[in-house]
Scaffold this motif. Structure first.
Motif, PDB file in Angstrom:
ATOM      1  N   LEU A 199       0.860  -1.182   0.000  1.00  0.00           N
ATOM      2  CA  LEU A 199       0.000   0.000   0.000  1.00  0.00           C
ATOM      3  C   LEU A 199       0.900   1.237   0.000  1.00  0.00           C
ATOM      4  O   LEU A 199       1.693   1.440   0.928  1.00  0.00           O
ATOM      5  N   LEU A 200       0.777   2.072  -1.033  1.00  0.00           N
ATOM      6  CA  LEU A 200       1.685   3.188  -1.234  1.00  0.00           C
ATOM      7  C   LEU A 200       0.987   4.526  -1.055  1.00  0.00           C
ATOM      8  O   LEU A 200      -0.183   4.683  -1.409  1.00  0.00           O
ATOM      9  N   GLY A 201       1.738   5.485  -0.534  1.00  0.00           N
ATOM     10  CA  GLY A 201       1.248   6.845  -0.416  1.00  0.00           C
ATOM     11  C   GLY A 201       1.474   7.624  -1.692  1.00  0.00           C
ATOM     12  O   GLY A 201       1.881   7.073  -2.728  1.00  0.00           O
ATOM     13  N   ALA A 202       1.262   8.942  -1.634  1.00  0.00           N
ATOM     14  CA  ALA A 202       1.411   9.788  -2.817  1.00  0.00           C
ATOM     15  C   ALA A 202       2.841   9.812  -3.334  1.00  0.00           C
ATOM     16  O   ALA A 202       3.080  10.094  -4.511  1.00  0.00           O
ATOM     17  N   ASP A 203       3.823   9.506  -2.451  1.00  0.00           N
ATOM     18  CA  ASP A 203       5.230   9.511  -2.857  1.00  0.00           C
ATOM     19  C   ASP A 203       5.664   8.193  -3.484  1.00  0.00           C
ATOM     20  O   ASP A 203       6.836   8.009  -3.827  1.00  0.00           O
ATOM     21  N   GLY A 204       4.743   7.246  -3.635  1.00  0.00           N
ATOM     22  CA  GLY A 204       5.071   5.982  -4.245  1.00  0.00           C
ATOM     23  C   GLY A 204       5.795   5.020  -3.335  1.00  0.00           C
ATOM     24  O   GLY A 204       6.387   4.035  -3.815  1.00  0.00           O
ATOM     25  N   ARG A 205       5.752   5.254  -2.023  1.00  0.00           N
ATOM     26  CA  ARG A 205       6.434   4.396  -1.066  1.00  0.00           C
ATOM     27  C   ARG A 205       5.476   4.023   0.068  1.00  0.00           C
ATOM     28  O   ARG A 205       4.468   4.715   0.312  1.00  0.00           O
ATOM     29  N   VAL A 206       5.786   2.918   0.735  1.00  0.00           N
ATOM     30  CA  VAL A 206       4.980   2.540   1.893  1.00  0.00           C
ATOM     31  C   VAL A 206       5.236   3.527   3.018  1.00  0.00           C
ATOM     32  O   VAL A 206       6.299   4.150   3.095  1.00  0.00           O
ATOM     33  N   ARG A 207       4.247   3.651   3.916  1.00  0.00           N
ATOM     34  CA  ARG A 207       4.430   4.535   5.077  1.00  0.00           C
ATOM     35  C   ARG A 207       5.169   3.832   6.200  1.00  0.00           C
ATOM     36  O   ARG A 207       5.684   4.483   7.114  1.00  0.00           O
ATOM     37  N   GLY A 208       5.218   2.529   6.143  1.00  0.00           N
ATOM     38  CA  GLY A 208       5.890   1.712   7.145  1.00  0.00           C
ATOM     39  C   GLY A 208       5.761   0.261   6.761  1.00  0.00           C
ATOM     40  O   GLY A 208       5.069  -0.107   5.797  1.00  0.00           O
ATOM     41  N   ASP A 209       6.421  -0.618   7.497  1.00  0.00           N
ATOM     42  CA  ASP A 209       6.395  -2.041   7.168  1.00  0.00           C
ATOM     43  C   ASP A 209       4.994  -2.634   7.231  1.00  0.00           C
ATOM     44  O   ASP A 209       4.709  -3.642   6.590  1.00  0.00           O
ATOM     45  N   ALA A 210       4.093  -2.010   7.993  1.00  0.00           N
ATOM     46  CA  ALA A 210       2.719  -2.516   8.103  1.00  0.00           C
ATOM     47  C   ALA A 210       1.957  -2.395   6.794  1.00  0.00           C
ATOM     48  O   ALA A 210       0.910  -3.024   6.620  1.00  0.00           O
ATOM     49  N   ASP A 211       2.478  -1.585   5.863  1.00  0.00           N
ATOM     50  CA  ASP A 211       1.803  -1.412   4.571  1.00  0.00           C
ATOM     51  C   ASP A 211       2.129  -2.515   3.576  1.00  0.00           C
ATOM     52  O   ASP A 211       1.772  -2.418   2.408  1.00  0.00           O
ATOM     53  N   MET A 212       2.805  -3.566   4.042  1.00  0.00           N
ATOM     54  CA  MET A 212       3.017  -4.750   3.213  1.00  0.00           C
ATOM     55  C   MET A 212       2.163  -5.881   3.772  1.00  0.00           C
ATOM     56  O   MET A 212       2.263  -6.220   4.955  1.00  0.00           O
ATOM     57  N   VAL A 213       1.309  -6.471   2.932  1.00  0.00           N
ATOM     58  CA  VAL A 213       0.402  -7.538   3.359  1.00  0.00           C
ATOM     59  C   VAL A 213       0.794  -8.811   2.616  1.00  0.00           C
ATOM     60  O   VAL A 213       0.822  -8.837   1.384  1.00  0.00           O
ATOM     61  N   PHE A 214       1.122  -9.871   3.373  1.00  0.00           N
ATOM     62  CA  PHE A 214       1.527 -11.134   2.788  1.00  0.00           C
ATOM     63  C   PHE A 214       1.215 -12.241   3.786  1.00  0.00           C
ATOM     64  O   PHE A 214       0.556 -11.991   4.811  1.00  0.00           O
ATOM     65  N   ALA A 215       1.671 -13.474   3.507  1.00  0.00           N
ATOM     66  CA  ALA A 215       1.311 -14.609   4.346  1.00  0.00           C
ATOM     67  C   ALA A 215       1.758 -14.423   5.788  1.00  0.00           C
ATOM     68  O   ALA A 215       1.062 -14.805   6.722  1.00  0.00           O
TER      69      ALA A 215
END
Length: 433
Positions: free
Chosen positions: A28-44
């Motif tokens: 999940l990316l913000g307006a800058d094209g980067r995640v806001r933190g590690d929580a913005d990655m969803v996986f197994a």
């Protein structure tokens, strides 16, 4: 069915996203094209986003686009480098994204595509960018901090854990009754047809081309068709034709395919998808190995469609496919066709099942992309087995160009065969008397 290519609008609803045998992840990316933190990655290993809008489930992703935080501008879908298809399914089981993926050279991880905001809604675009160093390099490019002692690739298994599941709202339905292990299929209750279970010894497998020969088994590909198990109810007195495990073949260019022993005689549903532009056609072969009446013939880019054809009693069903690019063909029970209820959206040819009472059917045909285009609708009234004969068959619509027209349809059960050279919507209005 839905029909989407790159940079196409998608509904702001809960979508189920999957890519064949790949265990995928979302960033999940913000307006800058980067995640806001590690929580913005969803996986197994981190299956639920703090907002609850994105969840990892059985190797697939559930995206509640209408619940995504306003700060999130893009949702990137990534995973191990494979060849297959990204498919996204809406709660009504319409496929709203269909993106064929080619394995990038020398890549171990791939950004398959992304959902992004535009003008208050959501769109999808296919990407297919590969990363030679694997998932660690991929997620780092989007701002995820990767600790050296914790390999990022571990949670992203290439082994598919099971069939993709439906969104929570869909799964809340009454659990289906299991079909008996042996003996006839019951005429009432619910039967589940596995769409993409992993191949097992002696079990159903997809094959790659090869003029119908056994060929090299490959894991079933979700292609552009609904990747979840499809439930359907059998009506007493109507078996919808034979019930069997789907037969799936993928290939490129022109080829001839032959179904195996799992496809019995009787009416069957044929679904196809063809990547890119150019001419694409599917023709059944008769017992003299000559062309029969064409099932599909189109130049629509990224084509997909379905219809019903009889599988012969004395020999396997053989289909000749003519195309320029990658394609997928599926042979399935007629009962796996979409049900015509309320309003349905689609594109191209589709076989539909109608179970309601006598009704008026509102047909909104948008015409072909280049203007004009033809649309026709055959209605087959069903008693007992599905029969594709002139008895009980009505040509309800046959015209060209953009139309908005209402046609009467009889009480179901009925099989509707729609042919349209462009996008359409159908709205059922039962008469109530």
């Amino acid at each position: 069915m839905g029909h989407r290519s790159e940079s196409s609008w998608v509904p702001s609803v809960t979508l189920l996203v999957g890519i064949g045998n790949a265990d995928i992840a979302a960033l999940l990316l913000g307006a800058d094209g980067r995640v806001r933190g590690d929580a913005d990655m969803v996986f197994a290993g981190q299956p639920v986003h703090p907002s609850g809008a994105v969840r990892h489930k059985n190797g697939s992703l559930v995206l509640a686009l209408h619940e995504v935080e306003a700060e999130v501008e893009r949702i990137v879908i990534a995973g191990p480098a494979i060849t297959g298809s990204l498919a996204a399914m809406a709660p009504d089981r319409a496929v709203v994204v269909a993106w064929l993926i080619a394995h990038p050279d020398d890549a171990n991880a791939v950004v398959f595509g992304e959902f992004f905001r535009e003008s208050g809604g959501w769109k999808f675009t296919g990407i297919g960018k590969g990363y030679a160093s694997g998932l660690a390099e991929l997620v780092t490019a989007y701002g995820v901090e990767v600790a050296e002692e914790e390999p990022v690739a571990a949670p992203m298994k290439k082994a598919f854990p099971g069939a993709m599941e439906k969104p929570v709202a869909e799964a809340a339905a009454t659990p289906p009754a299991a079909a008996p292990a042996n003996g006839p299929v019951p005429l009432t209750g619910v039967v589940k047809v596995p769409m993409h279970a992993p191949p097992t010894p002696g079990g159903p497998q997809a094959t790659r081309g090869g003029a119908g020969a056994v060929g090299e088994p490959v894991a079933p590909d979700p292609s552009v068709f609904p990747p979840a198990e499809r439930e359907y109810r059998l009506l007493e007195g109507w078996e919808f034709g034979p019930v069997f495990e789907p037969f799936v073949v993928t290939g490129t260019g022109s080829d001839v395919i032959t179904t195996d022993a799992r496809v019995p005689a009787g009416p069957v549903l044929v679904e196809v998808a063809h990547q890119g532009g150019g001419y694409f056609a599917v023709v059944p072969l008769d017992k003299r190995n000559k062309d029969g009446i064409s099932l599909f013939s189109t130049t629509i880019p990224d084509y997909r469609g379905s219809t019903v054809t009889p599988a012969p009693e004395d020999r396997p069903l053989r289909l000749r496919l003519e195309g320029d690019n990658d394609w997928v063909a599926r042979v399935k029970p007629v009962a796996a066709a979409r049900r015509l209820e309320g309003t349905l959206l689609g594109y191209g040819e589709e076989a539909l099942l109608y179970m309601g009472g006598a009704a008026d059917l509102r047909v909104d045909f948008k015409g072909s992309p280049g203007g004009g285009g033809c649309v026709s609708l055959w209605v087959h009234e069903v008693t007992g087995q599905v029969e594709l004969t002139h008895v009980g068959r009505t040509l309800a619509l046959n015209t060209s160009g953009q139309i908005l027209q209402t046609v009467p349809i009889p009480e179901g059960p009925a099989l509707l065969l729609l042919t349209a050279e462009g996008p359409w919507s159908l709205t059922v209005r039962e008469l109530g008397f």
